[in-house]
Design an enzyme around this catalytic site. Structure first.
Site, PDB file in Angstrom:
ATOM      1  N   ASP A   8       0.869  -1.177   0.000  1.00  0.00           N
ATOM      2  CA  ASP A   8       0.000   0.000   0.000  1.00  0.00           C
ATOM      3  C   ASP A   8       0.909   1.230   0.000  1.00  0.00           C
ATOM      4  O   ASP A   8       2.130   1.117  -0.199  1.00  0.00           O
ATOM      5  CB  ASP A   8      -0.994  -0.038   1.174  1.00  0.00           C
ATOM      6  CG  ASP A   8      -0.318   0.172   2.530  1.00  0.00           C
ATOM      7  OD1 ASP A   8       0.940   0.226   2.580  1.00  0.00           O
ATOM      8  OD2 ASP A   8      -1.042   0.265   3.546  1.00  0.00           O
ATOM      9  N   HIS A   9       0.326   2.397   0.268  1.00  0.00           N
ATOM     10  CA  HIS A   9       1.112   3.640   0.246  1.00  0.00           C
ATOM     11  C   HIS A   9       2.235   3.624   1.286  1.00  0.00           C
ATOM     12  O   HIS A   9       3.331   4.116   1.034  1.00  0.00           O
ATOM     13  CB  HIS A   9       0.196   4.838   0.484  1.00  0.00           C
ATOM     14  CG  HIS A   9      -0.644   4.720   1.712  1.00  0.00           C
ATOM     15  ND1 HIS A   9      -1.711   3.846   1.799  1.00  0.00           N
ATOM     16  CD2 HIS A   9      -0.578   5.345   2.919  1.00  0.00           C
ATOM     17  CE1 HIS A   9      -2.265   3.943   2.982  1.00  0.00           C
ATOM     18  NE2 HIS A   9      -1.593   4.837   3.696  1.00  0.00           N
ATOM     19  N   CYS A  65       3.074  -3.311   4.014  1.00  0.00           N
ATOM     20  CA  CYS A  65       2.255  -2.165   4.420  1.00  0.00           C
ATOM     21  C   CYS A  65       2.972  -1.512   5.601  1.00  0.00           C
ATOM     22  O   CYS A  65       4.166  -1.740   5.813  1.00  0.00           O
ATOM     23  CB  CYS A  65       0.817  -2.565   4.723  1.00  0.00           C
ATOM     24  SG  CYS A  65       0.572  -3.686   6.107  1.00  0.00           S
ATOM     25  N   GLY A  66       2.272  -0.693   6.351  1.00  0.00           N
ATOM     26  CA  GLY A  66       2.950   0.009   7.439  1.00  0.00           C
ATOM     27  C   GLY A  66       3.473  -0.938   8.495  1.00  0.00           C
ATOM     28  O   GLY A  66       4.634  -0.883   8.901  1.00  0.00           O
ATOM     29  N   THR A  67       2.602  -1.825   8.964  1.00  0.00           N
ATOM     30  CA  THR A  67       2.986  -2.804   9.982  1.00  0.00           C
ATOM     31  C   THR A  67       3.197  -4.203   9.423  1.00  0.00           C
ATOM     32  O   THR A  67       3.773  -5.056  10.103  1.00  0.00           O
ATOM     33  CB  THR A  67       1.871  -2.922  11.034  1.00  0.00           C
ATOM     34  OG1 THR A  67       0.662  -3.329  10.351  1.00  0.00           O
ATOM     35  CG2 THR A  67       1.633  -1.603  11.753  1.00  0.00           C
ATOM     36  N   GLY A  68       2.672  -4.469   8.260  1.00  0.00           N
ATOM     37  CA  GLY A  68       2.623  -5.831   7.708  1.00  0.00           C
ATOM     38  C   GLY A  68       1.408  -6.606   8.193  1.00  0.00           C
ATOM     39  O   GLY A  68       1.078  -7.660   7.647  1.00  0.00           O
ATOM     40  N   ILE A  69       0.724  -6.074   9.183  1.00  0.00           N
ATOM     41  CA  ILE A  69      -0.378  -6.817   9.812  1.00  0.00           C
ATOM     42  C   ILE A  69      -1.612  -6.854   8.907  1.00  0.00           C
ATOM     43  O   ILE A  69      -2.207  -7.918   8.685  1.00  0.00           O
ATOM     44  CB  ILE A  69      -0.724  -6.212  11.181  1.00  0.00           C
ATOM     45  CG1 ILE A  69       0.452  -6.371  12.148  1.00  0.00           C
ATOM     46  CG2 ILE A  69      -1.969  -6.887  11.759  1.00  0.00           C
ATOM     47  CD1 ILE A  69       0.300  -5.614  13.459  1.00  0.00           C
ATOM     48  N   GLY A  70      -2.006  -5.702   8.397  1.00  0.00           N
ATOM     49  CA  GLY A  70      -3.182  -5.681   7.528  1.00  0.00           C
ATOM     50  C   GLY A  70      -2.989  -6.571   6.305  1.00  0.00           C
ATOM     51  O   GLY A  70      -3.899  -7.329   5.922  1.00  0.00           O
ATOM     52  N   MET A  71      -1.813  -6.499   5.711  1.00  0.00           N
ATOM     53  CA  MET A  71      -1.522  -7.339   4.550  1.00  0.00           C
ATOM     54  C   MET A  71      -1.605  -8.819   4.915  1.00  0.00           C
ATOM     55  O   MET A  71      -2.123  -9.630   4.137  1.00  0.00           O
ATOM     56  CB  MET A  71      -0.136  -7.007   3.986  1.00  0.00           C
ATOM     57  CG  MET A  71      -0.079  -5.718   3.201  1.00  0.00           C
ATOM     58  SD  MET A  71      -1.077  -5.794   1.687  1.00  0.00           S
ATOM     59  CE  MET A  71      -0.348  -4.449   0.742  1.00  0.00           C
ATOM     60  N   HIS A  98       9.033 -24.799   7.861  1.00  0.00           N
ATOM     61  CA  HIS A  98       7.981 -25.568   8.539  1.00  0.00           C
ATOM     62  C   HIS A  98       6.575 -25.261   8.037  1.00  0.00           C
ATOM     63  O   HIS A  98       5.725 -26.153   8.062  1.00  0.00           O
ATOM     64  CB  HIS A  98       8.039 -25.295  10.048  1.00  0.00           C
ATOM     65  CG  HIS A  98       9.227 -25.935  10.710  1.00  0.00           C
ATOM     66  ND1 HIS A  98       9.395 -25.948  12.079  1.00  0.00           N
ATOM     67  CD2 HIS A  98      10.307 -26.589  10.184  1.00  0.00           C
ATOM     68  CE1 HIS A  98      10.529 -26.584  12.382  1.00  0.00           C
ATOM     69  NE2 HIS A  98      11.105 -26.969  11.244  1.00  0.00           N
ATOM     70  N   HIS A 133       5.587 -31.712   8.443  1.00  0.00           N
ATOM     71  CA  HIS A 133       5.094 -30.350   8.237  1.00  0.00           C
ATOM     72  C   HIS A 133       4.076 -30.299   7.096  1.00  0.00           C
ATOM     73  O   HIS A 133       3.159 -29.478   7.124  1.00  0.00           O
ATOM     74  CB  HIS A 133       6.258 -29.404   7.975  1.00  0.00           C
ATOM     75  CG  HIS A 133       7.263 -29.396   9.084  1.00  0.00           C
ATOM     76  ND1 HIS A 133       6.957 -28.960  10.351  1.00  0.00           N
ATOM     77  CD2 HIS A 133       8.544 -29.831   9.129  1.00  0.00           C
ATOM     78  CE1 HIS A 133       8.011 -29.098  11.131  1.00  0.00           C
ATOM     79  NE2 HIS A 133       8.989 -29.630  10.419  1.00  0.00           N
TER      80      HIS A 133
HETATM   81  C1  RB5 Z   1      -1.792   2.688   6.595  1.00  0.00           C
HETATM   82  O1  RB5 Z   1      -1.831   3.857   7.321  1.00  0.00           O
HETATM   83  C2  RB5 Z   1      -1.639   1.486   7.520  1.00  0.00           C
HETATM   84  O2  RB5 Z   1      -2.787   1.330   8.303  1.00  0.00           O
HETATM   85  C3  RB5 Z   1      -1.362   0.235   6.723  1.00  0.00           C
HETATM   86  O3  RB5 Z   1      -0.219   0.423   5.953  1.00  0.00           O
HETATM   87  C4  RB5 Z   1      -1.078  -1.018   7.494  1.00  0.00           C
HETATM   88  O4  RB5 Z   1      -0.114  -0.819   8.488  1.00  0.00           O
HETATM   89  C5  RB5 Z   1      -2.247  -1.765   7.990  1.00  0.00           C
HETATM   90  O5  RB5 Z   1      -2.128  -2.831   8.598  1.00  0.00           O
END
Ligand code: RB5
Length: 142
Positions: A8-9, A65-71, A98, A133
């Site tokens: 993302d951005h 992404c910013g944290t990798g979590i949303g992705m 694994h 595995h």
């Molecule tokens: C964007 O501001 C941020 O929320 C996104 O990149 C990501 O970290 C979501 O998990």
């Protein structure tokens, strides 16, 4: 090996660094966007990347992404995708060995370029161990 990459951005700048690094190393890189730092929605790009893998156009993928979590949340909704959020070398190695992960997710706001490229190297160069595995992975698919 073909690698597919998307962000993302928030991950756009790091995506460019990773893409250049992989291209330099001789990989064919499929870039699913985004194409600028304009605000966008990470699930759109995660879905596009997962399609490339499930269609057989790439073997492994990298989502940023910013944290990798949303992705990682988005990618793991897609059948056939095993996405791992990594921020350390041990996890990058063993999620291939694994879990046979086919997507690694990185947080551009969490780490520097040096660690990101190290994680990419480990992820792309660690083989799946198979054996017990594989049985567990098949259980995930069920
Ligand atoms: C964007 O501001 C941020 O929320 C996104 O990149 C990501 O970290 C979501 O998990």
């Amino acid at each position: 090996m073909n690698i597919v990459i998307a962000s993302d951005h928030a991950g756009f700048a790091l995506k460019g660094v990773v893409k250049a690094y992989l291209t330099e190393k001789g990989y064919t890189v499929i870039d699913c966007g985004t194409d600028s730092e304009a605000s966008c929605d990470y699930p759109v790009f995660a879905k596009a990347l997962c399609k490339e893998i499930n269609d057989g156009n790439a073997q492994l993928g990298i989502l940023i992404c910013g944290t990798g979590i949303g992705m990682s949340m988005a990618a793991n909704k897609v059948k056939g995708i095993r996405a791992a959020l990594c921020s350390d070398c041990f996890s990058a190695k063993f999620t291939r060995a694994h879990n046979d992960s086919n997507v690694m997710c990185l947080g551009a706001r969490v780490m520097g370029e040096g660690l990101a490229l190290e994680l990419v190297d480990i992820f792309l160069n660690t083989p799946f161990e198979g054996g017990k595995h594989l049985r567990r992975i098949n259980m995930l698919e069920d």
